[in-house]
Design an enzyme around this catalytic site. Structure first.
Site, PDB file in Angstrom:
ATOM      1  CE1 TYR A 168      11.631  -3.621   1.497  1.00  0.00           C
ATOM      2  CE2 TYR A 168       9.931  -4.384   3.085  1.00  0.00           C
ATOM      3  CZ  TYR A 168      10.427  -4.498   1.918  1.00  0.00           C
ATOM      4  OH  TYR A 168       9.944  -5.488   1.005  1.00  0.00           O
TER       5      TYR A 168
ATOM      6  N   PRO B 263       0.262  -7.268  -3.723  1.00  0.00           N
ATOM      7  CG  PRO B 263      -1.116  -7.476  -1.836  1.00  0.00           C
ATOM      8  CD  PRO B 263       0.334  -7.156  -2.375  1.00  0.00           C
TER       9      PRO B 263
ATOM     10  CB  ALA C  77      -0.828  -3.921  -9.407  1.00  0.00           C
TER      11      ALA C  77
ATOM     12  CD  GLU D 178     -11.277  -0.784   0.405  1.00  0.00           C
ATOM     13  OE1 GLU D 178     -11.096   0.256   0.503  1.00  0.00           O
ATOM     14  OE2 GLU D 178     -11.119  -1.126  -0.848  1.00  0.00           O
TER      15      GLU D 178
HETATM   16  N1  LIG Z   1      10.410  -8.942  -1.775  1.00  0.00           N
HETATM   17  C1  LIG Z   1      10.220  -8.032  -2.381  1.00  0.00           C
HETATM   18  O1  LIG Z   1      10.950  -7.887  -3.206  1.00  0.00           O
HETATM   19  C2  LIG Z   1       9.261  -7.091  -2.187  1.00  0.00           C
HETATM   20  C3  LIG Z   1       9.065  -5.930  -3.102  1.00  0.00           C
HETATM   21  C4  LIG Z   1       7.910  -5.032  -2.891  1.00  0.00           C
HETATM   22  C5  LIG Z   1       7.232  -5.157  -1.812  1.00  0.00           C
HETATM   23  N2  LIG Z   1       7.210  -6.382  -0.793  1.00  0.00           N
HETATM   24  C6  LIG Z   1       6.466  -6.205   0.386  1.00  0.00           C
HETATM   25  O2  LIG Z   1       5.299  -6.491  -0.055  1.00  0.00           O
HETATM   26  C7  LIG Z   1       4.691  -5.375   0.708  1.00  0.00           C
HETATM   27  C8  LIG Z   1       3.395  -4.652  -0.200  1.00  0.00           C
HETATM   28  O3  LIG Z   1       3.829  -4.281  -1.496  1.00  0.00           O
HETATM   29  P1  LIG Z   1       2.968  -2.942  -2.009  1.00  0.00           P
HETATM   30  O4  LIG Z   1       2.939  -1.888  -1.085  1.00  0.00           O
HETATM   31  O5  LIG Z   1       3.467  -2.764  -3.660  1.00  0.00           O
HETATM   32  O6  LIG Z   1       1.604  -3.737  -2.042  1.00  0.00           O
HETATM   33  P2  LIG Z   1       0.165  -3.254  -2.611  1.00  0.00           P
HETATM   34  O7  LIG Z   1      -0.706  -3.609  -1.790  1.00  0.00           O
HETATM   35  O8  LIG Z   1       0.194  -3.943  -4.234  1.00  0.00           O
HETATM   36  O9  LIG Z   1       0.362  -1.590  -2.741  1.00  0.00           O
HETATM   37  C9  LIG Z   1       0.071  -0.677  -1.723  1.00  0.00           C
HETATM   38  C10 LIG Z   1      -0.658   0.598  -2.213  1.00  0.00           C
HETATM   39  O10 LIG Z   1      -1.870   0.486  -2.715  1.00  0.00           O
HETATM   40  C11 LIG Z   1      -2.713   1.275  -2.343  1.00  0.00           C
HETATM   41  N3  LIG Z   1      -3.777   0.911  -1.507  1.00  0.00           N
HETATM   42  C12 LIG Z   1      -3.710  -0.113  -0.761  1.00  0.00           C
HETATM   43  N4  LIG Z   1      -4.754  -0.444  -0.262  1.00  0.00           N
HETATM   44  C13 LIG Z   1      -5.768   0.277  -0.773  1.00  0.00           C
HETATM   45  C14 LIG Z   1      -7.187   0.576  -0.648  1.00  0.00           C
HETATM   46  N5  LIG Z   1      -7.827  -0.207   0.159  1.00  0.00           N
HETATM   47  N6  LIG Z   1      -7.621   1.627  -1.370  1.00  0.00           N
HETATM   48  C15 LIG Z   1      -6.887   2.355  -2.031  1.00  0.00           C
HETATM   49  N7  LIG Z   1      -5.509   2.276  -2.349  1.00  0.00           N
HETATM   50  C16 LIG Z   1      -4.892   1.240  -1.598  1.00  0.00           C
HETATM   51  C17 LIG Z   1      -1.634   2.315  -1.435  1.00  0.00           C
HETATM   52  O11 LIG Z   1      -1.372   3.334  -2.481  1.00  0.00           O
HETATM   53  P3  LIG Z   1      -1.359   4.978  -2.224  1.00  0.00           P
HETATM   54  O12 LIG Z   1       0.026   4.989  -1.673  1.00  0.00           O
HETATM   55  O13 LIG Z   1      -1.196   5.562  -3.547  1.00  0.00           O
HETATM   56  O14 LIG Z   1      -2.433   5.136  -1.319  1.00  0.00           O
HETATM   57  C18 LIG Z   1      -0.718   1.425  -1.331  1.00  0.00           C
HETATM   58  O15 LIG Z   1       0.616   2.369  -0.970  1.00  0.00           O
HETATM   59  C19 LIG Z   1       5.517  -4.238   1.086  1.00  0.00           C
HETATM   60  O16 LIG Z   1       5.296  -3.456   1.958  1.00  0.00           O
HETATM   61  C20 LIG Z   1       6.645  -5.163   1.266  1.00  0.00           C
HETATM   62  O17 LIG Z   1       6.538  -5.627   2.469  1.00  0.00           O
HETATM   63  C21 LIG Z   1       8.423  -6.976  -1.192  1.00  0.00           C
END
Ligand SMILES: NC(=O)c1ccc[n+]([C@@H]2O[C@H](COP(=O)([O-])OP(=O)(O)OC[C@H]3O[C@@H](n4cnc5c(N)ncnc54)[C@H](OP(=O)(O)O)[C@@H]3O)[C@@H](O)[C@H]2O)c1
Length: 322
Positions: free
Chosen positions: A62, A217, A219, A301
């Protein structure tokens, strides 16, 4: 509200019911901007800790190692024992044939580098980031078991083997036969629009008593409701700078699921993000979704999702929405 502690699968370790993910720390987006720099990273970790969060998810790749450095600097001002830190290894860390994968040479070199960047003697949970077809499972399970025995790693996990449940089962059968530490947790992509693990994979987790820690979680933000059918992604969002995100998430069938999430959100007086996280937590095997909030407000949130309860009918309506 403060987040509760829950068992990590069948282990004795307790983790926070919402993990915090650091994938975007130090990462450059398609426009060449660093998404989350060090100060913002520390603000986010502060906000998470203030809400009672103690389960931090990272990986050696990362931000090219920056995420672990940011976490390490932040942890150096705190009591490291208060936190459960998970990292992952597999992806290339150097040129050359042994600079990637789960061969023993690469795993040992990678773990040393992880500990150095985090400034810690051990990681609580180490995931293999991907399955490695070029390394026998018996080899990497033995290497990982060695890490547990020497105390540099406490628990083992497998990331992103979905939908290949057999790979986790195979590795754990080897561990059982040889007396090695098994995988006690998996980290697949899982959310209301990405449900590849429903069925066979989740059944495997139930049978082996393996905890599920879902990534993405929300998307990637799609399930927060900030994207509209037929509209361009709003400025400043992940969708505005990531065409792959647009192509895979802003689809008609995904918007159908979002409609169901938004209807339930109105009924329970919560936001779509909170309902989407609560929907995941409704599954028995789910330990802690990894929120990827990019601002402290988003994080605050999302933390409130732990107080949202869905009825069986609301859960099913979201599950059946596509
Ligand atoms: N094992 C693996 O291969 C793998 C792959 C991917 C991720 N991960 C892990 O999973 C974690 C989460 O993944 P993810 O970032 O894709 O998760 P996610 O929670 O699905 O998406 C995060 C994005 O959602 C938006 N967001 C989150 N909360 C919000 C809210 N309350 N209101 C408005 N927008 C909100 C933000 O987007 P904006 O940037 O548009 O504001 C943020 O960048 C990663 O940090 C990592 O630790 C693991």
């Amino acid at each position: 509200m403060a987040l509760d502690a829950v068992p990590l699968g069948r282990t004795g370790l307790r983790v926070t019911e919402l993990a915090f993910g650091t994938w975007r720390f130090g990462r450059e987006n398609d426009a060449g901007e660093v998404e989350v720099g060090e100060q913002r990273a520390h603000d986010l970790l502060d906000a998470y800790a203030d809400a009672g969060g103690r389960f931090i998810d990272t990986a050696d790749m990362y931000g090219g190692g920056r995420a672990e450095r940011y976490i390490g600097d932040w942890l150096s001002e705190r009591d490291r024992e208060d936190y459960v830190v998970a990292s992952k290894m597999y992806w290339p860390t150097r040129q050359g044939p042994n600079g990637r994968g789960l061969n023993r040479k690469h795993l040992r070199e990678s773990l040393d580098a992880v500990l150095d960047r985090l400034g810690t003697d051990y990681v609580d949970l180490l995931y293999v980031h991907r399955w490695d077809d070029d390394t026998p499972a018996a080899e990497f399970m033995r290497t990982l078991d060695g890490f547990v025995r020497d105390g540099t790693v406490h628990y083992l996990g497998a990331s992103t083997f979905q939908p290949n449940a057999w790979k986790v089962a195979k590795a754990n059968e080897i561990a059982k036969r040889e007396g090695y530490e098994p995988f006690t947790v998996v980290q697949p992509r899982f959310n209301a629009v990405n449900r590849e693990i429903a069925g066979n994979y989740l059944d495997m987790c139930r049978d082996y008593d393996i905890g599920v820690v879902p990534w993405s979680p929300l998307a990637g933000g799609f399930l927060t409701g900030k994207y509209e059918r037929g509209e361009d992604p709003p400025d400043g969002t992940r969708g505005a700078t990531d065409q792959q995100f647009v192509d895979s998430y802003l689809t008609s069938s995904n918007f159908d699921v979002l409609d169901a999430v938004e209807a339930v959100a109105d009924e329970v007086g919560a936001t779509p993000a909170q309902v989407s996280l609560a929907w995941l937590l409704h599954h028995d095997q789910v330990v802690a979704p990894i929120t990827g909030a990019r601002t402290p407000d988003q994080l605050r949130e999302n933390v409130e999702a732990a107080d949202v309860t869905l009825s069986a009918d609301q859960f099913e309506r979201i599950a059946d929405a596509r």
